[in-house]
Design a protein around this motif. Structure first.
Motif, PDB file in Angstrom:
ATOM      1  N   PRO A  44      32.034  50.495  38.330  1.00 23.16           N
ATOM      2  CA  PRO A  44      31.987  51.272  40.045  1.00 23.16           C
ATOM      3  C   PRO A  44      31.370  52.692  40.146  1.00 23.16           C
ATOM      4  N   SER A  45      31.142  53.173  38.771  1.00 23.06           N
ATOM      5  CA  SER A  45      29.964  54.385  38.819  1.00 23.06           C
ATOM      6  C   SER A  45      28.970  54.212  39.271  1.00 23.06           C
ATOM      7  N   LEU A  46      27.879  54.956  39.444  1.00 24.54           N
ATOM      8  CA  LEU A  46      26.168  54.619  40.354  1.00 24.54           C
ATOM      9  C   LEU A  46      25.108  54.999  39.348  1.00 24.54           C
ATOM     10  N   ILE A  47      25.946  56.063  38.084  1.00 25.81           N
ATOM     11  CA  ILE A  47      25.253  56.395  36.731  1.00 25.81           C
ATOM     12  C   ILE A  47      24.982  55.443  35.773  1.00 25.81           C
ATOM     13  N   PRO A  48      23.928  54.397  35.497  1.00 28.87           N
ATOM     14  CA  PRO A  48      24.429  54.075  34.520  1.00 28.87           C
ATOM     15  C   PRO A  48      24.569  54.850  32.907  1.00 28.87           C
ATOM     16  N   GLN A  49      25.179  54.414  32.416  1.00 29.51           N
ATOM     17  CA  GLN A  49      26.242  54.352  30.908  1.00 29.51           C
ATOM     18  C   GLN A  49      24.742  54.085  30.422  1.00 29.51           C
TER      19      GLN A  49
ATOM     20  N   GLN B 128      25.295  42.264  49.277  1.00 38.63           N
ATOM     21  CA  GLN B 128      25.335  40.907  48.660  1.00 38.63           C
ATOM     22  C   GLN B 128      26.172  41.491  46.748  1.00 38.63           C
ATOM     23  N   PHE B 129      25.350  41.965  46.624  1.00 43.48           N
ATOM     24  CA  PHE B 129      25.875  42.724  45.185  1.00 43.48           C
ATOM     25  C   PHE B 129      27.263  43.813  45.368  1.00 43.48           C
ATOM     26  N   ILE B 130      27.288  44.288  46.760  1.00 41.16           N
ATOM     27  CA  ILE B 130      28.129  45.097  47.151  1.00 41.16           C
ATOM     28  C   ILE B 130      29.917  44.250  47.013  1.00 41.16           C
ATOM     29  N   TYR B 138      33.667  46.952  46.466  1.00 43.89           N
ATOM     30  CA  TYR B 138      34.208  46.326  47.098  1.00 43.89           C
ATOM     31  C   TYR B 138      35.002  46.066  47.003  1.00 43.89           C
ATOM     32  N   ASN B 139      35.293  45.064  45.979  1.00 37.14           N
ATOM     33  CA  ASN B 139      36.462  44.825  45.748  1.00 37.14           C
ATOM     34  C   ASN B 139      37.879  45.206  44.570  1.00 37.14           C
ATOM     35  N   HIS B 140      36.586  46.445  43.874  1.00 39.64           N
ATOM     36  CA  HIS B 140      37.422  47.589  42.722  1.00 39.64           C
ATOM     37  C   HIS B 140      37.440  47.893  44.184  1.00 39.64           C
ATOM     38  N   MET B 141      37.200  48.251  45.582  1.00 42.23           N
ATOM     39  CA  MET B 141      38.022  49.472  45.442  1.00 42.23           C
ATOM     40  C   MET B 141      39.654  49.545  46.546  1.00 42.23           C
ATOM     41  N   VAL B 153      38.819  38.648  45.826  1.00 45.43           N
ATOM     42  CA  VAL B 153      37.921  37.379  47.368  1.00 45.43           C
ATOM     43  C   VAL B 153      36.679  37.755  46.918  1.00 45.43           C
ATOM     44  N   ASN B 154      35.716  36.701  47.360  1.00 47.23           N
ATOM     45  CA  ASN B 154      33.880  36.311  48.341  1.00 47.23           C
ATOM     46  C   ASN B 154      34.312  36.394  49.493  1.00 47.23           C
ATOM     47  N   LEU B 155      33.914  37.468  49.848  1.00 44.86           N
ATOM     48  CA  LEU B 155      34.432  37.995  51.173  1.00 44.86           C
ATOM     49  C   LEU B 155      32.664  37.108  52.049  1.00 44.86           C
ATOM     50  N   ILE B 156      31.809  37.214  51.540  1.00 40.51           N
ATOM     51  CA  ILE B 156      30.698  36.358  52.032  1.00 40.51           C
ATOM     52  C   ILE B 156      30.478  35.428  51.826  1.00 40.51           C
TER      53      ILE B 156
END
Lengths: 318, 291
Positions: A44-49, B128-130, B138-141, B153-156
């Motif tokens: 989830p981090s936005l900064i690439p490793q 789509q990536f989110i 989204y799924n992570h959250m 889940v595949n919301l889209i």
């Protein structure tokens, strides 16, 4: 009193940050994923490793895709009984470039199609808008209102008839015919907006300037080019950019008319085909998305003042 | 001059028509004629061979007997109402925020426009990536951080949820349009009105309700109408993000170009959609705007 002031201020900035987060997050996500290695995508981090530039260099053609010919095939190729023709055939299969996404190619297609359509639209609109704003004749306001009504006709209403017409005329069968059809469709799609914006602008140019030129012996056509065009340059650029952006982003008509002509795909259909193909790799898709957005965003930022003015004066059609 | 009273005016008129003719011709040929031709086609069974067969109102009868049409109608109504209201309200909110002075306001005002000006195709992939079931934030959250949901889940991928995502996406993409229009109107409201009201003891809310809103009435009315027209006709935003959300334009597209290709029926759907649009706009202008 002081405390409530501070609370209000904090709440205000909190809201501003929330709005910025909401609008910008998808773009940040796009940039971030385009620079990540595959193992990092789910992070989830936005900064690439570790920064990964490979999708950019691949899309822009700086780096040829590595060709790996398996050991077993090497042995097969070294077989002296193999004819040269057959050897080449096998080698071709491994060095095939068919899975390289022709980004530059699509980019140029889009640039040419959108650029041409916007230029033609602008040319037609200069004359039409001059007629709307400067020439007095019966039926003028009727035409103007009629042109605005075309805002109501969405692409879907025109999709089937335009396709049928182009099939019957014989344009849909060839790539040249299809591209021509598409360009003309983009010209027409952008024309009402261009006419409206330019008409409004021309009205703001003092008529006395033209009258002076006409007394000096200028014809009406000449005054358009000698007086109106030079005085409206910023607006002409604005209108051109809007027409260009509409064509640059268009998907529906491009997908209908260019469907069978892969090598002439524009970016929207090209990227869509990349997404559903076997090479749907997130870093490449995101890099392609960034590269597609960059020119438009750059142009918008450069001409922001004029373009925003155009937007609030009705310079849009969706 | 006196012997030819109309000559100058006639010359003027001729010049006017000459200069507008190329534009008119193109619009007539590629917008007006196709719309009429679409109406014509809707009474035919369109064949690939080009030998179309007249079927009267059959396409319309088939359409009105088809459950998928009513489902599509429902989805369209939810989508259009949701996205139009959301866009306008968010635009109103952001415009009133941006109307205050704060550091870097110019930059922030520009950045907020990004969703509206950036190419749709790029934005669709980011969204789509989110919502991607494997990698998406989204799924992570929802699963790992907040624990609202037990599984990714595949919301889209599920039509009901996808409709919601499409509406939110549309609001995100188009609220800058509403925001810009409203902001430029806000800035032209005379400040004296607010000062007078403050002197009379009106609080912030009362000032908003009694001064700002009435001043914004026309611009908001226009935004709602434009967004309504555009969203009913909207194809690409829905189709590219979630083609399983079958609003009328998507339904028309699938009927016209995929599976058993029925372009006559597709033409009929487009006609019905257009009549619906005209009818609703007429109602809106009469009942809501009271013009």
């Amino acid at each position: 009193m002081v405390i409530s002031r501070i609370l209000q201020k904090t709440g205000f900035y909190f809201l501003i940050i929330l709005v910025l987060l909401f609008t910008l997050f998808p773009f940040v996500q796009m940039l971030s994923t385009s620079l990540k290695h595959q193992y990092d995508w789910g992070n989830p981090s936005l900064i690439p490793q570790k920064l990964n530039w490979s999708s950019y260099s691949e899309l822009l053609g700086f780096q040829k895709k590595e060709v790996k010919v398996p050991e077993s095939i090497h042995r097969l190729l070294n077989n002296p009984k193999l004819s040269a023709e057959k050897r080449q055939k096998i080698l071709d299969r491994f060095t095939s470039t068919s899975d390289v996404f022709p980004f530059i190619n699509y980019f140029i297609n889009t640039l040419l199609i959108a650029g041409t359509a916007a230029a033609i639209s602008l040319l037609f609109a200069v004359f039409g808008a001059y007629s709307f704003s400067r020439v007095r004749y019966r039926g003028r306001s009727g035409i103007q209102r009629g042109v605005l009504l075309t805002y109501m006709f969405g692409g879907v209403l025109l999709m089937v008839p335009l396709y049928q017409i182009s099939v019957q005329v014989g344009l849909a069968n060839t790539s040249t015919g299809s591209i021509l059809t598409l360009v003309v469709i983009y010209v027409v799609q952008t024309l009402p907006v261009s006419l409206y914006m330019l008409g409004n602008y021309f009205r703001s140019i003092p008529e006395s300037l033209e009258e002076a030129a006409q007394i000096d012996g200028c014809s009406r056509f000449k005054t358009i080019f000698l007086i109106i065009v030079p005085l409206s340059l910023p607006m002409l650029v604005t209108v051109y950019i809007y027409a260009f952006m509409i064509a640059w982003n268009e998907y529906l008509f491009a997908s209908v008319f260019l469907k069978n002509f892969n090598e002439f795909y524009t970016l929207p259909i090209g990227l869509k085909s990349l997404f559903v193909s076997k090479n749907a790799i997130w870093d490449r898709i995101m890099a392609a998305s960034i590269l597609t957005a960059l020119p438009v965003v750059f142009v918008f930022m450069t001409f922001e003042k004029h373009l925003i003015g155009g937007l609030t004066e009705g310079g849009v059609k969706e | 001059m006196v012997s030819h009273p109309g000559s100058l005016a006639q010359q003027e008129a001729r010049f006017g028509w000459k200069t507008v003719a190329p534009s008119l011709l193109l619009i007539a040929l590629l917008i007006v004629y196709p719309v009429a031709y679409n109406l014509y086609l809707s009474f035919f069974e369109v064949k690939l061979s080009g030998q179309n067969e007249f079927v009267g109102f059959n396409n319309y009868i088939d359409l009105l007997a088809d459950r998928a049409f009513y489902d599509s109608l429902t989805v369209t109504v939810i989508y259009v109402v949701g996205s139009t209201l959301g866009t306008t309200l968010l635009g109103l909110g952001v415009a009133s925020l941006m109307n205050h002075k704060f550091p870097l306001r110019g930059l922030v005002r520009g950045l907020v426009l990004l969703p509206y000006i950036a190419p749709l195709i790029s934005e669709v992939f980011a969204w789509q990536f989110i919502f991607d079931p494997v990698n998406g934030i989204y799924n992570h959250m929802t699963v790992e951080v907040l624990g609202i949901s037990d599984e990714r889940v595949n919301l889209i991928g599920t039509p009901g949820n996808a409709l919601l995502v499409v509406i939110i996406f549309d609001i995100w993409k188009n609220f800058p349009f509403a925001y810009l229009m409203i902001l430029s109107r806000l800035q032209s409201i005379n400040n004296d009105l607010y000062e007078a009201a403050t002197l009379d003891g009106a609080n912030r809310w009362q000032r908003f309700w009694n001064i700002t809103l009435p001043e914004l009435r026309f611009v908001v009315g226009a935004i709602v109408m434009l967004r309504f027209i555009w969203n009913i006709n909207k194809f690409d935003e829905v189709f590219l993000l979630a083609p399983n959300v079958k609003t009328l334009p998507i339904y028309t597209y699938f009927t016209a170009f995929t599976g058993t290709i029925e372009q006559g029926l597709a033409a009929a759907i487009a006609v019905v959609q257009f009549l619906l649009l005209i009818g609703l706009i007429f109602l809106y202008i009469r009942r809501v705007l009271k013009w």
